[in-house]
Write a protein that holds these residues in place. Structure first.
Motif, short mmCIF file in Angstrom:
data_model
loop_
_atom_site.label_atom_id
_atom_site.label_comp_id
_atom_site.label_asym_id
_atom_site.label_seq_id
_atom_site.Cartn_x
_atom_site.Cartn_y
_atom_site.Cartn_z
N SER A 80 0.82 -1.22 0.00
CA SER A 80 0.00 0.00 0.00
C SER A 80 0.85 1.27 0.00
CB SER A 80 -0.93 -0.01 1.22
OG SER A 80 -1.78 -1.12 1.20
N CYS A 81 1.91 1.29 0.80
CA CYS A 81 2.76 2.49 0.88
C CYS A 81 3.44 2.76 -0.46
CB CYS A 81 3.80 2.31 1.98
SG CYS A 81 3.11 2.27 3.65
N LEU A 85 3.08 6.01 -2.95
CA LEU A 85 4.27 6.75 -3.37
C LEU A 85 4.35 6.86 -4.89
CD1 LEU A 85 7.05 5.44 -0.92
CD2 LEU A 85 6.01 7.72 -0.98
#
Length: 253
Positions: A80-81, A85
Protein backbone atom coordinates in the motif's frame (compact mmCIF):
# COMPACT_ATOMS: atom_id res chain seq x y z
CA UNK A 1 -4.55 -2.89 -9.81
CA UNK A 2 -7.90 -1.39 -8.79
CA UNK A 3 -6.17 1.30 -6.73
CA UNK A 4 -4.30 2.51 -9.83
CA UNK A 5 -7.40 2.05 -11.98
CA UNK A 6 -9.50 4.21 -9.65
CA UNK A 7 -6.90 7.01 -9.79
CA UNK A 8 -6.71 6.65 -13.58
CA UNK A 9 -10.51 6.90 -13.85
CA UNK A 10 -10.66 9.93 -11.54
CA UNK A 11 -7.99 11.64 -13.64
CA UNK A 12 -10.02 10.99 -16.80
CA UNK A 13 -13.15 12.45 -15.21
CA UNK A 14 -11.25 15.60 -14.17
CA UNK A 15 -9.71 15.99 -17.64
CA UNK A 16 -13.10 15.84 -19.33
CA UNK A 17 -14.66 18.15 -16.73
CA UNK A 18 -11.99 20.78 -17.34
CA UNK A 19 -12.86 21.24 -21.02
CA UNK A 20 -16.19 19.69 -22.06
CA UNK A 21 -18.60 21.67 -19.79
CA UNK A 22 -16.97 24.94 -20.83
CA UNK A 23 -17.37 23.98 -24.49
CA UNK A 24 -21.04 23.08 -24.01
CA UNK A 25 -21.69 26.34 -22.16
CA UNK A 26 -20.04 28.30 -24.98
CA UNK A 27 -22.30 26.56 -27.51
CA UNK A 28 -25.39 27.25 -25.41
CA UNK A 29 -24.67 30.91 -24.62
CA UNK A 30 -22.86 31.71 -27.88
CA UNK A 31 -20.17 33.35 -25.73
CA UNK A 32 -16.81 31.85 -26.64
CA UNK A 33 -14.64 34.34 -24.76
CA UNK A 34 -12.24 33.45 -21.96
CA UNK A 35 -10.04 35.64 -19.78
CA UNK A 36 -6.25 35.57 -19.83
CA UNK A 37 -6.10 34.08 -16.31
CA UNK A 38 -8.83 31.59 -17.16
CA UNK A 39 -7.00 30.51 -20.30
CA UNK A 40 -3.71 29.96 -18.45
CA UNK A 41 -5.52 28.10 -15.67
CA UNK A 42 -7.30 25.80 -18.10
CA UNK A 43 -4.07 25.19 -20.03
CA UNK A 44 -2.22 24.28 -16.83
CA UNK A 45 -4.95 21.92 -15.60
CA UNK A 46 -5.15 20.13 -18.97
CA UNK A 47 -1.35 19.79 -19.02
CA UNK A 48 -1.08 18.37 -15.51
CA UNK A 49 -3.97 15.93 -16.04
CA UNK A 50 -2.66 14.82 -19.44
CA UNK A 51 0.81 14.27 -17.99
CA UNK A 52 -0.69 12.42 -15.03
CA UNK A 53 -2.59 10.10 -17.37
CA UNK A 54 0.69 9.34 -19.15
CA UNK A 55 2.35 8.52 -15.81
CA UNK A 56 -0.55 6.34 -14.66
CA UNK A 57 -0.29 4.25 -17.81
CA UNK A 58 3.39 3.59 -17.07
CA UNK A 59 2.65 2.78 -13.42
CA UNK A 60 -0.15 0.41 -14.41
CA UNK A 61 2.19 -1.29 -16.89
CA UNK A 62 4.64 -1.89 -14.03
CA UNK A 63 1.76 -3.25 -11.95
CA UNK A 64 0.89 -5.79 -14.67
CA UNK A 65 4.57 -6.67 -15.07
CA UNK A 66 4.90 -7.55 -11.37
CA UNK A 67 1.56 -9.40 -11.33
CA UNK A 68 2.47 -11.66 -14.25
CA UNK A 69 6.25 -12.03 -13.97
CA UNK A 70 6.51 -12.05 -10.14
CA UNK A 71 3.08 -13.17 -8.90
CA UNK A 72 4.30 -14.62 -5.60
CA UNK A 73 6.01 -11.35 -4.66
CA UNK A 74 3.19 -9.08 -5.88
CA UNK A 75 1.85 -8.08 -2.46
CA UNK A 76 5.38 -7.61 -1.13
CA UNK A 77 6.59 -5.37 -3.99
CA UNK A 78 3.37 -3.41 -4.55
CA UNK A 79 2.34 -2.84 -0.95
CA UNK A 80 0.00 0.00 0.00
CA UNK A 81 2.76 2.49 0.88
CA UNK A 82 4.63 1.89 -2.37
CA UNK A 83 1.44 2.27 -4.43
CA UNK A 84 0.69 5.61 -2.77
CA UNK A 85 4.27 6.75 -3.37
CA UNK A 86 3.98 5.87 -7.06
CA UNK A 87 0.84 8.00 -7.37
CA UNK A 88 2.40 10.93 -5.49
CA UNK A 89 5.59 10.67 -7.56
CA UNK A 90 3.51 10.74 -10.76
CA UNK A 91 1.70 13.83 -9.48
CA UNK A 92 5.02 15.50 -8.64
CA UNK A 93 6.51 14.86 -12.09
CA UNK A 94 3.34 16.06 -13.81
CA UNK A 95 3.29 19.24 -11.70
CA UNK A 96 6.94 20.05 -12.44
CA UNK A 97 6.39 19.46 -16.15
CA UNK A 98 3.34 21.73 -16.14
CA UNK A 99 5.09 24.48 -14.15
CA UNK A 100 7.90 24.61 -16.71
CA UNK A 101 5.45 25.33 -19.54
CA UNK A 102 3.24 27.66 -17.49
CA UNK A 103 6.12 29.82 -16.25
CA UNK A 104 7.53 30.03 -19.76
CA UNK A 105 4.10 31.07 -21.06
CA UNK A 106 3.85 33.86 -18.45
CA UNK A 107 6.84 35.63 -20.01
CA UNK A 108 5.04 35.94 -23.35
CA UNK A 109 3.13 39.06 -24.36
CA UNK A 110 -0.17 38.93 -26.25
CA UNK A 111 -2.20 41.42 -28.23
CA UNK A 112 -5.90 42.00 -27.54
CA UNK A 113 -8.90 40.24 -29.11
CA UNK A 114 -7.09 37.04 -29.98
CA UNK A 115 -8.88 33.99 -31.36
CA UNK A 116 -7.70 30.50 -30.34
CA UNK A 117 -8.51 27.95 -33.09
CA UNK A 118 -9.53 25.27 -30.59
CA UNK A 119 -12.30 24.51 -28.10
CA UNK A 120 -9.93 24.91 -25.13
CA UNK A 121 -6.65 26.69 -24.37
CA UNK A 122 -4.12 24.23 -25.76
CA UNK A 123 -0.46 25.12 -25.17
CA UNK A 124 0.73 24.96 -28.78
CA UNK A 125 -2.20 27.07 -30.03
CA UNK A 126 -1.69 29.69 -27.31
CA UNK A 127 2.01 30.04 -28.14
CA UNK A 128 1.18 30.64 -31.81
CA UNK A 129 -0.78 33.79 -30.84
CA UNK A 130 2.00 35.56 -28.97
CA UNK A 131 3.88 38.60 -30.18
CA UNK A 132 7.09 37.48 -28.42
CA UNK A 133 9.87 35.18 -29.52
CA UNK A 134 8.69 31.58 -29.01
CA UNK A 135 11.93 29.73 -29.76
CA UNK A 136 12.53 28.73 -26.14
CA UNK A 137 8.91 27.71 -25.65
CA UNK A 138 8.91 25.50 -28.73
CA UNK A 139 12.23 23.93 -27.76
CA UNK A 140 10.88 23.24 -24.28
CA UNK A 141 7.74 21.61 -25.68
CA UNK A 142 9.68 19.19 -27.88
CA UNK A 143 12.56 18.54 -25.46
CA UNK A 144 10.51 17.98 -22.31
CA UNK A 145 7.79 16.19 -24.27
CA UNK A 146 10.25 13.73 -25.81
CA UNK A 147 11.94 13.05 -22.46
CA UNK A 148 8.76 12.87 -20.41
CA UNK A 149 6.60 10.86 -22.82
CA UNK A 150 9.57 8.83 -24.05
CA UNK A 151 10.50 7.51 -20.61
CA UNK A 152 6.90 6.46 -19.90
CA UNK A 153 6.41 4.96 -23.36
CA UNK A 154 9.62 2.92 -23.32
CA UNK A 155 8.82 1.81 -19.77
CA UNK A 156 5.49 0.49 -21.06
CA UNK A 157 7.22 -1.19 -24.02
CA UNK A 158 9.80 -2.82 -21.73
CA UNK A 159 7.08 -4.09 -19.39
CA UNK A 160 5.05 -5.41 -22.31
CA UNK A 161 8.03 -7.29 -23.75
CA UNK A 162 8.76 -8.87 -20.39
CA UNK A 163 5.10 -9.81 -19.97
CA UNK A 164 4.89 -11.41 -23.42
CA UNK A 165 8.13 -13.29 -22.79
CA UNK A 166 6.79 -14.56 -19.47
CA UNK A 167 3.43 -15.58 -20.99
CA UNK A 168 5.10 -17.56 -23.78
CA UNK A 169 6.93 -19.64 -21.15
CA UNK A 170 3.63 -20.80 -19.63
CA UNK A 171 3.18 -24.43 -20.72
CA UNK A 172 -0.65 -24.63 -20.85
CA UNK A 173 -2.82 -22.76 -23.33
CA UNK A 174 -5.37 -21.95 -20.63
CA UNK A 175 -2.65 -20.40 -18.47
CA UNK A 176 -1.49 -18.25 -21.36
CA UNK A 177 -5.02 -17.02 -22.04
CA UNK A 178 -5.58 -16.20 -18.38
CA UNK A 179 -2.26 -14.34 -18.12
CA UNK A 180 -2.93 -12.42 -21.33
CA UNK A 181 -6.44 -11.44 -20.20
CA UNK A 182 -4.97 -9.64 -17.17
CA UNK A 183 -3.06 -7.18 -19.38
CA UNK A 184 -5.17 -7.07 -22.56
CA UNK A 185 -7.30 -4.17 -21.30
CA UNK A 186 -4.26 -2.12 -20.35
CA UNK A 187 -2.59 -2.71 -23.72
CA UNK A 188 -5.80 -1.59 -25.44
CA UNK A 189 -5.93 1.64 -23.42
CA UNK A 190 -2.23 2.32 -24.05
CA UNK A 191 -2.72 1.85 -27.79
CA UNK A 192 -5.77 4.12 -27.72
CA UNK A 193 -4.02 6.85 -25.71
CA UNK A 194 -0.75 7.03 -27.62
CA UNK A 195 -2.38 6.37 -30.99
CA UNK A 196 -4.81 9.28 -30.66
CA UNK A 197 -2.15 11.55 -29.07
CA UNK A 198 0.26 10.87 -31.95
CA UNK A 199 -2.50 11.48 -34.51
CA UNK A 200 -3.58 14.74 -32.86
CA UNK A 201 -0.14 16.30 -32.53
CA UNK A 202 0.92 15.14 -35.99
CA UNK A 203 -2.20 16.62 -37.54
CA UNK A 204 -1.76 19.90 -35.64
CA UNK A 205 1.68 20.38 -37.17
CA UNK A 206 0.71 19.26 -40.68
CA UNK A 207 -2.83 20.59 -41.12
CA UNK A 208 -3.63 24.31 -41.18
CA UNK A 209 -7.40 23.86 -40.97
CA UNK A 210 -8.79 25.08 -37.60
CA UNK A 211 -11.83 22.80 -37.94
CA UNK A 212 -9.66 19.70 -38.35
CA UNK A 213 -7.53 20.74 -35.37
CA UNK A 214 -10.65 21.13 -33.23
CA UNK A 215 -11.96 17.72 -34.31
CA UNK A 216 -8.59 16.15 -33.49
CA UNK A 217 -8.55 17.80 -30.04
CA UNK A 218 -12.08 16.61 -29.30
CA UNK A 219 -11.01 13.07 -30.23
CA UNK A 220 -8.05 13.30 -27.83
CA UNK A 221 -10.10 14.64 -24.91
CA UNK A 222 -13.39 12.76 -25.34
CA UNK A 223 -12.81 9.39 -27.02
CA UNK A 224 -10.24 7.84 -24.61
CA UNK A 225 -12.25 8.88 -21.53
CA UNK A 226 -15.43 7.52 -23.15
CA UNK A 227 -13.93 4.14 -24.14
CA UNK A 228 -11.70 3.48 -21.10
CA UNK A 229 -14.56 2.40 -18.77
CA UNK A 230 -15.90 0.08 -21.46
CA UNK A 231 -12.47 -1.47 -22.12
CA UNK A 232 -11.72 -2.10 -18.45
CA UNK A 233 -15.32 -3.18 -17.89
CA UNK A 234 -14.71 -6.16 -20.18
CA UNK A 235 -12.74 -7.69 -17.30
CA UNK A 236 -16.00 -7.97 -15.38
CA UNK A 237 -17.69 -11.33 -15.93
CA UNK A 238 -21.17 -9.87 -15.47
CA UNK A 239 -20.56 -7.36 -18.26
CA UNK A 240 -19.20 -10.14 -20.48
CA UNK A 241 -22.29 -12.22 -19.79
CA UNK A 242 -24.50 -9.25 -20.77
CA UNK A 243 -22.54 -8.67 -23.96
CA UNK A 244 -22.88 -12.33 -24.89
CA UNK A 245 -26.61 -11.75 -25.28
CA UNK A 246 -25.75 -9.44 -28.18
CA UNK A 247 -22.51 -11.18 -29.29
CA UNK A 248 -23.05 -14.92 -28.72
CA UNK A 249 -19.56 -15.85 -29.97
CA UNK A 250 -17.78 -13.78 -27.31
CA UNK A 251 -15.76 -16.08 -24.96
CA UNK A 252 -15.80 -15.70 -21.17
CA UNK A 253 -12.12 -15.45 -20.22
Amino acid sequence: MYFFLSNFSLNGICLSTTTIPNMLMSIQTQDQSITYIGCLSQMSIVLILGNLENCFLAVMAYDRFVAICHPLRYLVILNSCFCILLVLFSLLISTVHTLLHTLMALRLSFCTDLQIPDFFCELAQVIKLTCSDTLLNNLLIYLVGIVFAGVSFFGIIFSSIQIVSCILRVPSVGGRCKAFSTCASHLSVVTLFYGIAFTVYTSSTVMDSPIKNIVASVMYIVIPQMLNPFIYGLRNREMKATLRKFIPAMPLL
